[in-house]
Design a protein around this motif. Structure first.
Motif, PDB file in Angstrom:
ATOM      1  N   ILE A 181       0.862  -1.178   0.000  1.00  0.00           N
ATOM      2  CA  ILE A 181       0.000   0.000   0.000  1.00  0.00           C
ATOM      3  C   ILE A 181       0.899   1.228   0.000  1.00  0.00           C
ATOM      4  CG2 ILE A 181      -1.658   1.381   1.312  1.00  0.00           C
ATOM      5  CD1 ILE A 181      -2.837  -1.193   2.405  1.00  0.00           C
ATOM      6  N   ILE A 182       0.698   2.095  -0.990  1.00  0.00           N
ATOM      7  CA  ILE A 182       1.427   3.359  -1.059  1.00  0.00           C
ATOM      8  C   ILE A 182       0.417   4.484  -0.932  1.00  0.00           C
ATOM      9  CG2 ILE A 182       2.859   4.864  -2.492  1.00  0.00           C
ATOM     10  CD1 ILE A 182       4.078   2.460  -3.777  1.00  0.00           C
ATOM     11  N   GLY A 183       0.647   5.400  -0.013  1.00  0.00           N
ATOM     12  CA  GLY A 183      -0.320   6.471   0.146  1.00  0.00           C
ATOM     13  C   GLY A 183       0.069   7.448   1.224  1.00  0.00           C
ATOM     14  N   GLN A 184      -0.840   8.339   1.475  1.00  0.00           N
ATOM     15  CA  GLN A 184      -0.642   9.367   2.482  1.00  0.00           C
ATOM     16  C   GLN A 184      -1.830   9.377   3.422  1.00  0.00           C
ATOM     17  OE1 GLN A 184      -1.022  13.881   1.780  1.00  0.00           O
ATOM     18  NE2 GLN A 184       1.176  13.536   1.609  1.00  0.00           N
ATOM     19  N   LEU A 185      -1.563   9.575   4.694  1.00  0.00           N
ATOM     20  CA  LEU A 185      -2.651   9.771   5.653  1.00  0.00           C
ATOM     21  C   LEU A 185      -3.112  11.216   5.536  1.00  0.00           C
ATOM     22  CD1 LEU A 185      -1.323   7.897   8.811  1.00  0.00           C
ATOM     23  CD2 LEU A 185      -3.064   7.136   7.214  1.00  0.00           C
ATOM     24  N   THR A 186      -4.173  11.456   4.798  1.00  0.00           N
ATOM     25  CA  THR A 186      -4.646  12.822   4.579  1.00  0.00           C
ATOM     26  C   THR A 186      -5.558  13.283   5.708  1.00  0.00           C
ATOM     27  OG1 THR A 186      -6.504  12.027   3.231  1.00  0.00           O
ATOM     28  CG2 THR A 186      -4.456  12.574   2.087  1.00  0.00           C
ATOM     29  N   SER A 187      -5.916  12.368   6.620  1.00  0.00           N
ATOM     30  CA  SER A 187      -6.693  12.716   7.807  1.00  0.00           C
ATOM     31  C   SER A 187      -6.602  11.581   8.800  1.00  0.00           C
ATOM     32  CB  SER A 187      -8.163  12.974   7.440  1.00  0.00           C
ATOM     33  OG  SER A 187      -8.938  13.173   8.610  1.00  0.00           O
ATOM     34  N   ASN A 196      -8.041   6.939   1.852  1.00  0.00           N
ATOM     35  CA  ASN A 196      -8.614   5.772   2.528  1.00  0.00           C
ATOM     36  C   ASN A 196      -7.542   4.848   3.096  1.00  0.00           C
ATOM     37  OD1 ASN A 196     -11.021   4.722   3.386  1.00  0.00           O
ATOM     38  ND2 ASN A 196     -11.616   3.828   1.422  1.00  0.00           N
ATOM     39  N   THR A 197      -6.428   5.436   3.509  1.00  0.00           N
ATOM     40  CA  THR A 197      -5.263   4.633   3.892  1.00  0.00           C
ATOM     41  C   THR A 197      -5.480   3.832   5.171  1.00  0.00           C
ATOM     42  OG1 THR A 197      -3.845   6.285   2.828  1.00  0.00           O
ATOM     43  CG2 THR A 197      -2.787   4.724   4.320  1.00  0.00           C
ATOM     44  N   LEU A 198      -6.011   4.457   6.205  1.00  0.00           N
ATOM     45  CA  LEU A 198      -6.209   3.743   7.471  1.00  0.00           C
ATOM     46  C   LEU A 198      -7.184   2.580   7.311  1.00  0.00           C
ATOM     47  CD1 LEU A 198      -6.305   6.512  10.238  1.00  0.00           C
ATOM     48  CD2 LEU A 198      -4.623   4.683   9.957  1.00  0.00           C
ATOM     49  N   ASN A 199      -8.299   2.816   6.619  1.00  0.00           N
ATOM     50  CA  ASN A 199      -9.254   1.738   6.379  1.00  0.00           C
ATOM     51  C   ASN A 199      -8.621   0.601   5.582  1.00  0.00           C
ATOM     52  OD1 ASN A 199     -11.444   2.833   7.739  1.00  0.00           O
ATOM     53  ND2 ASN A 199     -12.236   3.906   5.942  1.00  0.00           N
ATOM     54  N   ALA A 200      -7.804   0.977   4.595  1.00  0.00           N
ATOM     55  CA  ALA A 200      -7.141  -0.040   3.769  1.00  0.00           C
ATOM     56  C   ALA A 200      -6.199  -0.896   4.613  1.00  0.00           C
ATOM     57  CB  ALA A 200      -6.371   0.631   2.638  1.00  0.00           C
ATOM     58  N   ILE A 201      -5.458  -0.268   5.514  1.00  0.00           N
ATOM     59  CA  ILE A 201      -4.514  -1.008   6.361  1.00  0.00           C
ATOM     60  C   ILE A 201      -5.251  -1.977   7.272  1.00  0.00           C
ATOM     61  CG2 ILE A 201      -2.860  -0.770   8.259  1.00  0.00           C
ATOM     62  CD1 ILE A 201      -2.001   1.901   6.961  1.00  0.00           C
TER      63      ILE A 201
END
Length: 400
Positions: A181-187, A196-201
Motif C-alpha cells: 500500500i502506497i499512500g498518504q494519511l490525509t486525515s 482511505n489509507t487507514l481503512n485499507a490497512i
C-alpha cells in the motif's frame, strides 16, 4: 527574446510535484533558440522538497538554473505562462496562459475554479475523469469543453532499466504473499481520508491473516518525509496494529513500514521484488501515478474500480466494487464541495478480490506483464511528449 515561465510546485515531493516536473521537462527539452525559460517555484501544502538530482531524475540543477525570484517574476513580460496547481491558484501573467491541474477526485469541482478556467487559453488535465468532472460541473459554460485537453503523466525512464538496487528493509521480508500500500494519511479521521489509507490497512491486515506466508508493506507518510513524520506515522499506526494483533493473535501478518524519499530505481525495486501486488483503495484519483508506475513495472494491481486510473489499467487489474457516497460534512472545504461524491470500497468485494488474486497469482502475473507492454509503449516519456506537443501547439494558436 521571448520569455516563457512555468509556475508550480517544481521541487515538491508530491504528485503535483512530479506532474509539474514533467511539464518542465517537456518545456526545457523543446525550448527554442529565441525563447528563455523561467521557473517560479511554489509550495504544495506541507510537502517536503526534493533537493537532490537523485530524486528528480537529474532535473534539480536545471530547475535552479531557470529559477526566477518572486521579486523579479512580475517585472518580466512573458509570451507564455504555464501554471500548475488548482485552477483558483494559477498565476496567469503571460500573453498566452495554459493552466494545468489534476482536477478533483470527487464528482464536483469548486465554483472558485471557474474564473481562471475561463481566463486561460487552454486547460491541461491528466485524465478524462478529471476533464469530465470539470465539464459537468460547469456545463453552462459551453466554451470549456473544447478548451480542456487530456495529457496523461508518464513513468520514470529508470523503470525500463534491467537492474534494481538494494533496499535493506526488503531483505528482511521472507514471506512470499505480500501486498503493498502506497499512500498518504490525509486525515486521522478515516471517514475524511481521501486516500482511505487507514481503512485499507485495517481491512487488508485482517484479510491477510487468512492467507499463509503473507505480509503487508506500507510506503506511507502523513505529509512529508521527515524523521518527525516517520515518528508520527509509527505513533498513529501502533494502537491500530496493536488492536488488530490482539484480535487476531498469531495469525496476524507482519507489517513493514517504508518511509522517506525513494529514487526511481528504488521504487522499481519496491514494485518488482517482494511485492506480490499493489493495493489501492483510494476514494478517487485525478490520475493515479503510483498505479501507472506499478503497471510499468509489471506489478499486479488490486484497486477500487473507480476514477482516472481505470483509463490506463482497463480490464487488466483486479477490481474492487464500490458505492458512490456523498462526502461527509467534516470533509467540506474550499476544494471538496458539499454534495460531491467519492467511492467507498465494498468490504466483501475487497475480501474476494484479495483471495482471488492469491489463489491465482500466476494468472494475474501474466495479465500484469501484458499490461506492462501497453504501458511501456504508450505512457513513456516520448509518447507523452508527443501529446504535449500537439496540445500546446493548439493552445499557442488559439485565442480566448
Amino acid at each position: 527574446m521571448k520569455n516563457i515561465v512555468i509556475s508550480g510546485p517544481l521541487l515538491s515531493n508530491s504528485g503535483y510535484g512530479v506532474h509539474c516536473r514533467q511539464v518542465f521537462s517537456y518545456l526545457h527539452e523543446n525550448i527554442k533558440d529565441n525563447e528563455k525559460l523561467y521557473c517560479h517555484v511554489t509550495e504544495w501544502g506541507n510537502s517536503s522538497w526534493h533537493l537532490s538530482n537523485k530524486f528528480t531524475s537529474g532535473l534539480f540543477d536545471k530547475i535552479i538554473d531557470c529559477h526566477v525570484s518572486e521579486s523579479t517574476l512580475y517585472n518580466l513580460q512573458y509570451e507564455k505562462c504555464y501554471s500548475v496547481g488548482f485552477p483558483n491558484e494559477w498565476i496567469l501573467i503571460g500573453k498566452k496562459n495554459i493552466g494545468i491541474t489534476a482536477g478533483i477526485e470527487t464528482s464536483v469541482a469548486p465554483n472558485s475554479w471557474l474564473e481562471n478556467i475561463k481566463r486561460v487559453n487552454s486547460v491541461i488535465v491528466p485524465s478524462f475523469f478529471a476533464k469530465n468532472t470539470i465539464v459537468k460541473t460547469f456545463s453552462n459554460c459551453h466554451d470549456i469543453l473544447n478548451k480542456i485537453k487530456v495529457v496523461p503523466e508518464y513513468f520514470y525512464e529508470e523503470f525500463l532499466e534491467d537492474s534494481c538496487v538494494k533496499i535493506d528493509l526488503l531483505d528482511k521480508i521472507t514471506t512470499t504473499n505480500n501486498l503493498l500500500i502506497i499512500g498518504q494519511l490525509t486525515s486521522l479521521n478515516s471517514e475524511n481520508d481521501r486516500k482511505n489509507t487507514l481503512n485499507a490497512i485495517e481491512a487488508t491486515t485482517r484479510i491477510l491473516s487468512t492467507i499463509e506466508d503473507s505480509s503487508l508493506i506500507l510506503k506511507i507518510n502523513s505529509g512529508n518525509n521527515t524523521q518527525k513524520d516517520f515518528k508520527n506515522i509509527k505513533e498513529i499506526l501502533k494502537p491500530v496494529l496493536d488492536n488488530i494483533r490482539k484480535e487476531l493473535g498469531n495469525s496476524a501478518p507482519k507489517v513493514y513500514i517504508i518511509h522517506g524519499n525513494l529514487s526511481p530505481k528504488e521504487l522499481k525495486t519496491l514494485y518488482t521484488t517482494k511485492t506480490s501486488a499493489l493495493l489501492c483503495l483510494s476514494r478517487g484519483e485525478g490520475f493515479g501515478l503510483t498505479l501507472l508506475e506499478a503497471a510499468a513495472c509489471g506489478c499486479p494491481i488490486i484497486a477500487t474500480n473507480y476514477s482516472a486510473y481505470t483509463e490506463f489499467l482497463g480490464d487488466s487489474f483486479i477490481k474492487v466494487d464500490y458505492n458512490l457516497e456523498e462526502i461527509p460534512a467534516s470533509r467540506i472545504n474550499d476544494v471538496f464541495v458539499k454534495g460531491s461524491l467519492w467511492a467507498n470500497y465494498k468490504a466483501r468485494s475487497l475480501h474476494l478480490a484479495v483471495l482471488n488474486f492469491f489463489n491465482n497469482k500466476d494468472k494475474y502475473s501474466i495479465i500484469a506483464k501484458k499490461l506492462k507492454l501497453n504501458i511501456v509503449s504508450n505512457f513513456n516519456k516520448n509518447s507523452i511528449f508527443k501529446i504535449y506537443k500537439k496540445c500546446l501547439e493548439w493552445a499557442t494558436f488559439t485565442s480566448i
